[in-house]
Each structure stands twice: as structure tokens, then as C-alpha cells.
Design a protein around this motif. Structure first.
Motif, PDB file in Angstrom:
ATOM      1  N   ARG A  63       0.853  -1.191   0.000  1.00  0.00           N
ATOM      2  CA  ARG A  63       0.000   0.000   0.000  1.00  0.00           C
ATOM      3  C   ARG A  63       0.887   1.238   0.000  1.00  0.00           C
ATOM      4  O   ARG A  63       1.870   1.306   0.734  1.00  0.00           O
ATOM      5  N   VAL A  64       0.528   2.188  -0.826  1.00  0.00           N
ATOM      6  CA  VAL A  64       1.227   3.475  -0.897  1.00  0.00           C
ATOM      7  C   VAL A  64       0.184   4.571  -0.739  1.00  0.00           C
ATOM      8  O   VAL A  64      -1.015   4.328  -0.926  1.00  0.00           O
ATOM      9  N   SER A  65       0.626   5.772  -0.413  1.00  0.00           N
ATOM     10  CA  SER A  65      -0.312   6.834  -0.064  1.00  0.00           C
ATOM     11  C   SER A  65      -1.224   7.265  -1.210  1.00  0.00           C
ATOM     12  O   SER A  65      -2.341   7.696  -0.970  1.00  0.00           O
ATOM     13  N   ARG A  66      -0.804   7.138  -2.445  1.00  0.00           N
ATOM     14  CA  ARG A  66      -1.615   7.611  -3.575  1.00  0.00           C
ATOM     15  C   ARG A  66      -2.656   6.602  -4.058  1.00  0.00           C
ATOM     16  O   ARG A  66      -3.373   6.872  -5.004  1.00  0.00           O
ATOM     17  N   ALA A  68      -5.602   3.363  -2.966  1.00  0.00           N
ATOM     18  CA  ALA A  68      -6.320   2.600  -1.949  1.00  0.00           C
ATOM     19  C   ALA A  68      -5.948   1.124  -2.002  1.00  0.00           C
ATOM     20  O   ALA A  68      -6.036   0.416  -1.008  1.00  0.00           O
ATOM     21  N   SER A  69      -5.533   0.650  -3.163  1.00  0.00           N
ATOM     22  CA  SER A  69      -5.170  -0.762  -3.297  1.00  0.00           C
ATOM     23  C   SER A  69      -3.650  -0.916  -3.366  1.00  0.00           C
ATOM     24  O   SER A  69      -2.931   0.009  -3.744  1.00  0.00           O
ATOM     25  N   PRO A  70      -3.146  -2.098  -2.995  1.00  0.00           N
ATOM     26  CA  PRO A  70      -1.697  -2.327  -3.057  1.00  0.00           C
ATOM     27  C   PRO A  70      -1.159  -2.160  -4.480  1.00  0.00           C
ATOM     28  O   PRO A  70      -1.841  -2.510  -5.450  1.00  0.00           O
ATOM     29  N   GLN A  71       0.036  -1.637  -4.579  1.00  0.00           N
ATOM     30  CA  GLN A  71       0.689  -1.393  -5.865  1.00  0.00           C
ATOM     31  C   GLN A  71       1.978  -2.200  -5.949  1.00  0.00           C
ATOM     32  O   GLN A  71       2.587  -2.522  -4.933  1.00  0.00           O
ATOM     33  N   LYS A  72       2.412  -2.473  -7.184  1.00  0.00           N
ATOM     34  CA  LYS A  72       3.679  -3.177  -7.402  1.00  0.00           C
ATOM     35  C   LYS A  72       4.816  -2.187  -7.141  1.00  0.00           C
ATOM     36  O   LYS A  72       4.864  -1.107  -7.736  1.00  0.00           O
ATOM     37  N   VAL A  73       5.733  -2.546  -6.214  1.00  0.00           N
ATOM     38  CA  VAL A  73       6.819  -1.655  -5.839  1.00  0.00           C
ATOM     39  C   VAL A  73       8.152  -2.399  -5.817  1.00  0.00           C
ATOM     40  O   VAL A  73       8.193  -3.624  -5.661  1.00  0.00           O
ATOM     41  N   VAL A  74       9.223  -1.611  -5.963  1.00  0.00           N
ATOM     42  CA  VAL A  74      10.595  -2.086  -5.801  1.00  0.00           C
ATOM     43  C   VAL A  74      11.353  -1.003  -5.040  1.00  0.00           C
ATOM     44  O   VAL A  74      10.937   0.155  -5.023  1.00  0.00           O
ATOM     45  N   PRO A  75      12.453  -1.348  -4.405  1.00  0.00           N
ATOM     46  CA  PRO A  75      13.263  -0.299  -3.765  1.00  0.00           C
ATOM     47  C   PRO A  75      13.752   0.702  -4.821  1.00  0.00           C
ATOM     48  O   PRO A  75      14.133   0.309  -5.929  1.00  0.00           O
ATOM     49  N   VAL A 103      11.578  -1.594 -16.880  1.00  0.00           N
ATOM     50  CA  VAL A 103      10.421  -1.276 -16.042  1.00  0.00           C
ATOM     51  C   VAL A 103       9.897   0.100 -16.414  1.00  0.00           C
ATOM     52  O   VAL A 103      10.618   0.931 -16.971  1.00  0.00           O
ATOM     53  N   GLU A 104       8.643   0.320 -16.075  1.00  0.00           N
ATOM     54  CA  GLU A 104       8.047   1.643 -16.239  1.00  0.00           C
ATOM     55  C   GLU A 104       7.617   2.112 -14.857  1.00  0.00           C
ATOM     56  O   GLU A 104       6.796   1.463 -14.197  1.00  0.00           O
ATOM     57  N   VAL A 105       8.207   3.212 -14.428  1.00  0.00           N
ATOM     58  CA  VAL A 105       7.931   3.749 -13.097  1.00  0.00           C
ATOM     59  C   VAL A 105       6.747   4.707 -13.181  1.00  0.00           C
ATOM     60  O   VAL A 105       6.712   5.596 -14.029  1.00  0.00           O
ATOM     61  N   ASP A 106       5.777   4.508 -12.287  1.00  0.00           N
ATOM     62  CA  ASP A 106       4.634   5.414 -12.200  1.00  0.00           C
ATOM     63  C   ASP A 106       5.056   6.659 -11.406  1.00  0.00           C
ATOM     64  O   ASP A 106       4.917   7.784 -11.862  1.00  0.00           O
ATOM     65  N   TYR A 107       5.608   6.420 -10.209  1.00  0.00           N
ATOM     66  CA  TYR A 107       6.104   7.523  -9.383  1.00  0.00           C
ATOM     67  C   TYR A 107       6.986   6.954  -8.281  1.00  0.00           C
ATOM     68  O   TYR A 107       7.016   5.745  -8.044  1.00  0.00           O
ATOM     69  N   ILE A 108       7.697   7.851  -7.624  1.00  0.00           N
ATOM     70  CA  ILE A 108       8.572   7.502  -6.499  1.00  0.00           C
ATOM     71  C   ILE A 108       7.903   7.981  -5.224  1.00  0.00           C
ATOM     72  O   ILE A 108       7.416   9.117  -5.156  1.00  0.00           O
ATOM     73  N   GLU A 109       7.875   7.110  -4.226  1.00  0.00           N
ATOM     74  CA  GLU A 109       7.335   7.487  -2.927  1.00  0.00           C
ATOM     75  C   GLU A 109       8.337   7.062  -1.865  1.00  0.00           C
ATOM     76  O   GLU A 109       8.495   5.873  -1.589  1.00  0.00           O
ATOM     77  N   GLY A 110       9.055   8.047  -1.311  1.00  0.00           N
ATOM     78  CA  GLY A 110      10.089   7.742  -0.322  1.00  0.00           C
ATOM     79  C   GLY A 110      11.183   6.909  -0.949  1.00  0.00           C
ATOM     80  O   GLY A 110      11.764   7.295  -1.956  1.00  0.00           O
ATOM     81  N   ASP A 111      11.442   5.736  -0.375  1.00  0.00           N
ATOM     82  CA  ASP A 111      12.487   4.867  -0.919  1.00  0.00           C
ATOM     83  C   ASP A 111      11.921   3.757  -1.794  1.00  0.00           C
ATOM     84  O   ASP A 111      12.582   2.766  -2.068  1.00  0.00           O
TER      85      ASP A 111
END
Length: 142
Positions: A63-66, A68-75, A103-111
């Protein structure tokens, strides 16, 4: 005088002699093309992985702040950009073996980097030592 010249010549030759058995003959990395692609497979020795302090992580849902549902993330540290601005990560299909994956990055949130597109959830990826993998693949700095 000739004897002195001979002694000096022998000493110089002895100083230039290679010492066998003390050199590290293990290659730190092997780079092989992945058949049918423009990608390469980078396999590191155990010692090379220790030298660059390579670490791995997983592609995961979180889960990320932007959203409501879990998103695919990597460091965020797992990302690397090529000279054309394309974003990549290194997957780890086998121990000590790494292959670049676009990969295609949607956005960066923190780390974390939130991905629009990338490898499946659970894929093992490099999270530290990514620049060294890229340099090894393209022989940068050699």
C-alpha cells in the motif's frame, strides 16, 4: 667492472620476474548474451558479490499513499537509467546471476518506486550494487 654489470643485470631481471601462484585467477564476473535478445546475463563470483556488497530484494505489492489498493513496488535503489532514459532493474533468476529487465515507473514514494510495468510480484531483484552490475554488463570502467 663486467662482474658488477652482470650482478646488476641479474638483479634487475629477478625484480621483473612474475610471481606465480599469488595472483587471483578467478574471474569476478562472466557476461553472456541472452539468445534472441539484446540483453546479457551477468554472473558474479561469490567474492565479487561480497566486494560490491550486492543485496537483493523482491518485487512486491504494498500500500502506498496515492492508492487505496496495493501497488507493485521495488526499492528506489534498484533502478538504473540507461543513456536513452530507459529505466531498468536487474532480476536474479538464479543465485549470483542477474539480467536487466525494463520497467516503467509510475512515481517515487520515499524509498520505493511504484511500477506501472515490471516483472511479476515475488521476482528477486538486485537492490544494492546495481550500478556495478550495469558497469559489468557494458564493461564501463574496464
Amino acid at each position: 667492472m663486467t662482474a658488477l654489470a652482470l650482478v646488476i643485470a641479474v638483479m634487475l631481471l629477478a625484480a621483473c620476474k612474475k610471481t606465480h601462484g599469488t595472483q587471483d585467477t578467478e574471474h569476478p564476473a562472466e557476461v553472456k548474451k541472452v539468445e534472441g535478445t539484446e540483453l546479457s546475463r551477468v554472473t558474479l563470483s561469490e567474492k565479487a558479490m561480497q566486494r560490491i556488497d550486492l543485496k537483493t530484494d523482491l518485487v512486491r505489492e504494498q500500500r502506498v499513499s496515492r492508492s487505496a489498493s496495493p501497488q507493485k513496488v521495488v526499492p528506489y535503489s534498484s533502478l538504473i537509467y540507461d543513456p536513452q532514459g530507459q529505466c531498468w532493474i536487474y532480476t536474479c533468476p538464479q543465485p549470483r546471476t542477474f539480467v536487466r529487465h525494463k520497467v516503467e515507473v509510475d512515481y517515487i514514494e520515499g524509498d520505493l518506486a511504484v511500477l506501472k510495468d515490471g516483472p511479476p510480484i515475488g521476482t528477486v531483484i538486485a537492490s544494492v550494487g546495481v550500478a556495478e552490475l550495469y558497469g559489468t554488463e557494458f564493461k564501463v570502467g574496464h
